[in-house]
Design an enzyme around this catalytic site. Structure first.
Site, PDB file in Angstrom:
ATOM      1  N   GLU A 240     -10.612  36.544  26.229  1.00  5.28           N
ATOM      2  CA  GLU A 240     -10.535  36.076  24.865  1.00  5.28           C
ATOM      3  C   GLU A 240     -10.748  37.044  24.140  1.00  5.28           C
ATOM      4  O   GLU A 240     -12.003  37.610  23.672  1.00  5.28           O
ATOM      5  CB  GLU A 240     -11.399  34.648  24.927  1.00  5.28           C
ATOM      6  CG  GLU A 240     -11.273  33.532  25.467  1.00  5.28           C
ATOM      7  CD  GLU A 240     -10.133  32.903  25.247  1.00  5.28           C
ATOM      8  OE1 GLU A 240      -9.495  33.086  23.910  1.00  5.28           O
ATOM      9  OE2 GLU A 240      -9.924  31.775  25.853  1.00  5.28           O
ATOM     10  N   ALA A 241      -9.788  37.340  23.218  1.00  9.31           N
ATOM     11  CA  ALA A 241      -9.832  38.379  22.314  1.00  9.31           C
ATOM     12  C   ALA A 241     -10.356  37.691  20.767  1.00  9.31           C
ATOM     13  O   ALA A 241      -9.400  36.964  20.433  1.00  9.31           O
ATOM     14  CB  ALA A 241      -8.338  39.207  22.085  1.00  9.31           C
TER      15      ALA A 241
END
Length: 384
Positions: A240-241
């Site tokens: 998850e950026a």
């Protein structure tokens, strides 16, 4: 290893920002198609091609896919950077290519990418379609999985700016998860493999963004693709950026995703992910949705003929206008913000709130107002 130098040498400068479409990456993939590694593996709802790019000759097979959600483009940028690195003919790249076979789908949802929506053109969230397989994009990914038979799956996403690392007041710039494979959230051998890789990636990232790595919630949902592949016996890692301070284009976060990809594969290659590092994994603080883009504290308002001191928060809404993303700030919470943080916080010091309407903040209104006579806020920011 100098991750900064490797990234700067391989960063694809022709793509940047948040709005990344098939038109942006298609010529880049074709440029990398030196030995027929690029294939069209199917079509989207709107008949746009979905590409795969396969490289490497090793026996450990890695399946990576990005932009399953069309408006989550950071990992797509980092994946293109990583493909550039694999084609760099450096010693490390050649070692990885001899050890791994990488099968990537850089943009699973080209229709959603063009529309800048989470869903595909049928308004279906592909990450909730892993069981029913109602959409062509979902079917393509499942067929690739069944034919390729990966040893690891890399599920690459973005997350909203609302997430922080526990209650530390730091943003969750990168978050990971080794998904559950059952309702009990049990940990088996396959899940441990993903956990061990995450621990090694976290060790590297802590050198660059200390305290800004989170652990995503592992509640089980068999309709999610990561949970499905984990339940089918394949170690799966969710990326998850998230938000880095001031980096709404996610160019800094892009770099850290690249660091994570490279360091994780090096750890597997060097065989340092053996054993059981569950304790280290569980010590990565969990994500907490406790951030707003803007927090305004100690604001004086006139309410019902009385003066009150209150707080309120605003959040950006990302809007696609003429093929450009605009960040428009709206008021989303008023009152107690004691357990919340702002990526930007402003202490009004009891200055009086005013705007062009009712002179009190209201939910869902644009964040344009005055604090006292001298401070003007436009789209959430102090106008200088």
């Amino acid at each position: 290893m100098d991750y900064e130098k490797i990234f700067s040498q391989n960063k694809e400068k022709k793509i940047k920002g948040r709005y990344i479409t098939l038109d942006d990456i298609e010529p880049l993939l074709k440029k990398l198609n030196r030995e027929n590694q690029l294939q069209i593996i199917g079509k989207s709802v709107l008949e746009n091609p979905i590409y795969s790019y396969q490289i490497g000759t090793g026996k450990i097979k890695i399946l990576l896919w990005s932009q399953m959600h069309g408006n989550e483009s950071t990992t797509t940028k980092a994946l293109i950077d990583f493909l550039n690195f694999l084609n760099s003919e450096s010693e490390v790249a050649n070692q990885l290519l001899g050890f791994f076979t990488f099968y990537s789908i850089p943009m699973l949802n080209p229709d959603g990418a063009k529309l800048y929506t989470r869903e595909n053109a049928n308004k279906v969230d592909l990450n909730r379609d892993s069981q029913n397989l109602t959409q062509p994009e979902s079917k393509i990914l499942r067929k690739v999985y069944e034919d390729f038979k990966p040893d690891y799956c890399y599920n690459l996403h973005d997350q909203r700016t609302i997430f922080g690392v526990a209650d530390t007041g730091k943003p969750a710039t990168v978050s990971f998860l080794s998904p559950s494979y059952n309702e009990e959230r049990s940990i088996n051998e396959e899940r441990v493999k993903g956990i061990n890789v995450i621990v090694k990636m976290n060790e590297v990232l802590q050198r660059y963004i200390p305290g800004q790595v989170g652990r995503f919630d592992d509640g089980f949902n068999i309709n999610c693709i990561g949970d499905t592949f984990q339940s089918m016996g394949t170690p799966t890692i969710l990326f998850e950026a998230g938000h880095f301070q001031g980096d709404y284009d996610r160019e800094e976060t892009r770099k850290f995703i690249f660091f994570a990809l490279l360091s994780g594969f090096i750890a597997i290659y060097e065989n340092v992910v053996v054993g059981n590092q569950i304790v280290d994994y569980m010590n990565i603080p969990q994500n907490n949705p406790n951030f707003f883009d803007f927090v305004y504290k100690n604001v004086r308002i006139n309410y019902d003929s009385s003066e009150l001191i209150t707080n309120f928060a605003a959040q950006y809404k990302e809007e696609l206008i003429n093929n450009k993303i605009f960040f428009n700030a709206f008021v989303v919470k008023i009152g107690d913000l004691e357990e919340n943080f702002g990526h930007l916080e402003y202490d009004a010091n009891k200055e009086l709130y005013s705007d062009s309407n009712q002179n009190i903040p209201n939910l869902n209104q644009k964040a344009d107002f005055y604090l006292g006579k001298n401070v003007q806020i436009v789209n959430g920011l102090v106008k200088l």
